[in-house]
Scaffold this motif. Sequence first.
Motif, PDB file in Angstrom:
ATOM      1  N   LEU A   1       0.788  -1.230   0.000  1.00  0.00           N
ATOM      2  CA  LEU A   1       0.000   0.000   0.000  1.00  0.00           C
ATOM      3  C   LEU A   1       0.821   1.281   0.000  1.00  0.00           C
ATOM      4  O   LEU A   1       0.300   2.339  -0.377  1.00  0.00           O
ATOM      5  N   GLY A   2       2.055   1.209   0.414  1.00  0.00           N
ATOM      6  CA  GLY A   2       2.848   2.417   0.603  1.00  0.00           C
ATOM      7  C   GLY A   2       3.170   3.186  -0.654  1.00  0.00           C
ATOM      8  O   GLY A   2       3.371   4.409  -0.623  1.00  0.00           O
ATOM      9  N   TRP A   3       3.207   2.546  -1.773  1.00  0.00           N
ATOM     10  CA  TRP A   3       3.608   3.203  -3.018  1.00  0.00           C
ATOM     11  C   TRP A   3       2.438   3.873  -3.727  1.00  0.00           C
ATOM     12  O   TRP A   3       2.638   4.707  -4.606  1.00  0.00           O
ATOM     13  N   ASP A   4       1.211   3.558  -3.399  1.00  0.00           N
ATOM     14  CA  ASP A   4       0.034   4.095  -4.096  1.00  0.00           C
ATOM     15  C   ASP A   4      -0.551   5.235  -3.268  1.00  0.00           C
ATOM     16  O   ASP A   4      -1.231   5.009  -2.285  1.00  0.00           O
ATOM     17  N   GLN A   5      -0.286   6.458  -3.674  1.00  0.00           N
ATOM     18  CA  GLN A   5      -0.713   7.611  -2.883  1.00  0.00           C
ATOM     19  C   GLN A   5      -1.680   8.546  -3.618  1.00  0.00           C
ATOM     20  O   GLN A   5      -2.067   9.564  -3.074  1.00  0.00           O
ATOM     21  N   HIS A   6      -2.057   8.226  -4.826  1.00  0.00           N
ATOM     22  CA  HIS A   6      -2.951   9.143  -5.550  1.00  0.00           C
ATOM     23  C   HIS A   6      -4.357   8.556  -5.645  1.00  0.00           C
ATOM     24  O   HIS A   6      -4.546   7.353  -5.717  1.00  0.00           O
ATOM     25  N   ARG A   7      -5.321   9.458  -5.632  1.00  0.00           N
ATOM     26  CA  ARG A   7      -6.721   9.053  -5.770  1.00  0.00           C
ATOM     27  C   ARG A   7      -7.089   9.042  -7.244  1.00  0.00           C
ATOM     28  O   ARG A   7      -6.586   9.828  -8.029  1.00  0.00           O
ATOM     29  N   ASP A   8      -7.979   8.132  -7.604  1.00  0.00           N
ATOM     30  CA  ASP A   8      -8.443   8.032  -8.980  1.00  0.00           C
ATOM     31  C   ASP A   8      -9.718   8.859  -9.128  1.00  0.00           C
ATOM     32  O   ASP A   8     -10.651   8.727  -8.335  1.00  0.00           O
ATOM     33  N   VAL A   9      -9.764   9.717 -10.170  1.00  0.00           N
ATOM     34  CA  VAL A   9     -10.942  10.533 -10.434  1.00  0.00           C
ATOM     35  C   VAL A   9     -11.777   9.835 -11.497  1.00  0.00           C
ATOM     36  O   VAL A   9     -11.297   9.543 -12.592  1.00  0.00           O
ATOM     37  N   GLN A  10     -13.023   9.560 -11.133  1.00  0.00           N
ATOM     38  CA  GLN A  10     -13.947   8.885 -12.038  1.00  0.00           C
ATOM     39  C   GLN A  10     -14.531   9.888 -13.038  1.00  0.00           C
ATOM     40  O   GLN A  10     -14.453  11.101 -12.826  1.00  0.00           O
ATOM     41  N   PRO A  11     -15.130   9.428 -14.143  1.00  0.00           N
ATOM     42  CA  PRO A  11     -15.717  10.333 -15.135  1.00  0.00           C
ATOM     43  C   PRO A  11     -16.792  11.258 -14.565  1.00  0.00           C
ATOM     44  O   PRO A  11     -16.970  12.372 -15.054  1.00  0.00           O
ATOM     45  N   ASP A  12     -17.474  10.825 -13.508  1.00  0.00           N
ATOM     46  CA  ASP A  12     -18.515  11.674 -12.921  1.00  0.00           C
ATOM     47  C   ASP A  12     -17.953  12.673 -11.912  1.00  0.00           C
ATOM     48  O   ASP A  12     -18.689  13.426 -11.300  1.00  0.00           O
ATOM     49  N   GLY A  13     -16.644  12.693 -11.718  1.00  0.00           N
ATOM     50  CA  GLY A  13     -15.995  13.639 -10.821  1.00  0.00           C
ATOM     51  C   GLY A  13     -15.730  13.099  -9.426  1.00  0.00           C
ATOM     52  O   GLY A  13     -15.057  13.749  -8.631  1.00  0.00           O
ATOM     53  N   SER A  14     -16.254  11.934  -9.092  1.00  0.00           N
ATOM     54  CA  SER A  14     -16.007  11.357  -7.775  1.00  0.00           C
ATOM     55  C   SER A  14     -14.606  10.760  -7.720  1.00  0.00           C
ATOM     56  O   SER A  14     -14.012  10.429  -8.734  1.00  0.00           O
ATOM     57  N   GLU A  15     -14.112  10.657  -6.506  1.00  0.00           N
ATOM     58  CA  GLU A  15     -12.761  10.120  -6.295  1.00  0.00           C
ATOM     59  C   GLU A  15     -12.833   8.778  -5.586  1.00  0.00           C
ATOM     60  O   GLU A  15     -13.679   8.562  -4.719  1.00  0.00           O
ATOM     61  N   THR A  16     -11.930   7.881  -5.933  1.00  0.00           N
ATOM     62  CA  THR A  16     -11.789   6.604  -5.248  1.00  0.00           C
ATOM     63  C   THR A  16     -10.317   6.395  -4.914  1.00  0.00           C
ATOM     64  O   THR A  16      -9.445   7.043  -5.470  1.00  0.00           O
ATOM     65  N   GLY A  17     -10.100   5.476  -4.019  1.00  0.00           N
ATOM     66  CA  GLY A  17      -8.717   5.126  -3.716  1.00  0.00           C
ATOM     67  C   GLY A  17      -8.231   5.743  -2.438  1.00  0.00           C
ATOM     68  O   GLY A  17      -9.004   6.203  -1.635  1.00  0.00           O
ATOM     69  N   PRO A  18      -6.960   5.727  -2.219  1.00  0.00           N
ATOM     70  CA  PRO A  18      -5.900   5.456  -3.162  1.00  0.00           C
ATOM     71  C   PRO A  18      -5.622   3.974  -3.387  1.00  0.00           C
ATOM     72  O   PRO A  18      -4.901   3.616  -4.306  1.00  0.00           O
ATOM     73  N   TYR A  19      -6.190   3.089  -2.576  1.00  0.00           N
ATOM     74  CA  TYR A  19      -5.861   1.676  -2.708  1.00  0.00           C
ATOM     75  C   TYR A  19      -6.924   0.946  -3.520  1.00  0.00           C
ATOM     76  O   TYR A  19      -8.100   1.253  -3.456  1.00  0.00           O
ATOM     77  N   GLN A  20      -6.472  -0.053  -4.244  1.00  0.00           N
ATOM     78  CA  GLN A  20      -7.380  -0.933  -4.965  1.00  0.00           C
ATOM     79  C   GLN A  20      -7.649  -2.162  -4.096  1.00  0.00           C
ATOM     80  O   GLN A  20      -6.873  -2.483  -3.192  1.00  0.00           O
ATOM     81  N   ALA A  21      -8.722  -2.855  -4.386  1.00  0.00           N
ATOM     82  CA  ALA A  21      -9.094  -4.031  -3.578  1.00  0.00           C
ATOM     83  C   ALA A  21      -7.993  -5.094  -3.609  1.00  0.00           C
ATOM     84  O   ALA A  21      -7.697  -5.723  -2.586  1.00  0.00           O
ATOM     85  N   TRP A  22      -7.361  -5.299  -4.761  1.00  0.00           N
ATOM     86  CA  TRP A  22      -6.341  -6.345  -4.859  1.00  0.00           C
ATOM     87  C   TRP A  22      -5.145  -6.043  -3.966  1.00  0.00           C
ATOM     88  O   TRP A  22      -4.493  -6.966  -3.480  1.00  0.00           O
ATOM     89  N   GLN A  23      -4.862  -4.746  -3.716  1.00  0.00           N
ATOM     90  CA  GLN A  23      -3.752  -4.401  -2.837  1.00  0.00           C
ATOM     91  C   GLN A  23      -4.063  -4.775  -1.385  1.00  0.00           C
ATOM     92  O   GLN A  23      -3.215  -5.328  -0.680  1.00  0.00           O
ATOM     93  N   VAL A  24      -5.265  -4.472  -0.948  1.00  0.00           N
ATOM     94  CA  VAL A  24      -5.654  -4.774   0.428  1.00  0.00           C
ATOM     95  C   VAL A  24      -5.755  -6.288   0.626  1.00  0.00           C
ATOM     96  O   VAL A  24      -5.308  -6.817   1.645  1.00  0.00           O
ATOM     97  N   ILE A  25      -6.319  -6.989  -0.351  1.00  0.00           N
ATOM     98  CA  ILE A  25      -6.401  -8.449  -0.268  1.00  0.00           C
ATOM     99  C   ILE A  25      -5.002  -9.052  -0.216  1.00  0.00           C
ATOM    100  O   ILE A  25      -4.728  -9.966   0.566  1.00  0.00           O
TER     101      ILE A  25
END
Length: 136
Positions: free
Chosen positions: A30-54
Amino acid sequence: MPQRPLKLLPQLMAILALAVMTLAAWAAWLGWDQHRDVQPDGSETGPYQAWQVIGLVLTLMAPVYWAASRRYIAGAVLGVPAGLTGAAYYDWSDDSSGLFMVGVGMIALGSLVVTGVASAVIASVKSSPAPSRQRP
């Protein structure tokens, strides 16, 4: 009386070792992924993806199993939550909303419960004698 600290030393070393392993696993997953992903509708997700946490959870199961199967229950139950809590605090402390402590508290409590249950199950399974096979 001098043997009491010698019995405590392996537990303390297990706590320290698991905390350090947990910090390293957090940094790797998780330490290397520090940016949030901006979706087309303007909402933000992240910074972690499910596969990283799993991946982090599955990676941490190995040291928890190691500690619990060797009866270092305190190492498993305290080391992993301490490492996760410290890593989350360090990683999230620059949050401007101030709500990072809620997440850190959830990490601390959740990891404490999960490692406690997992350690209890592992220790009880490892202490059960294997069923003997009887010949007919």
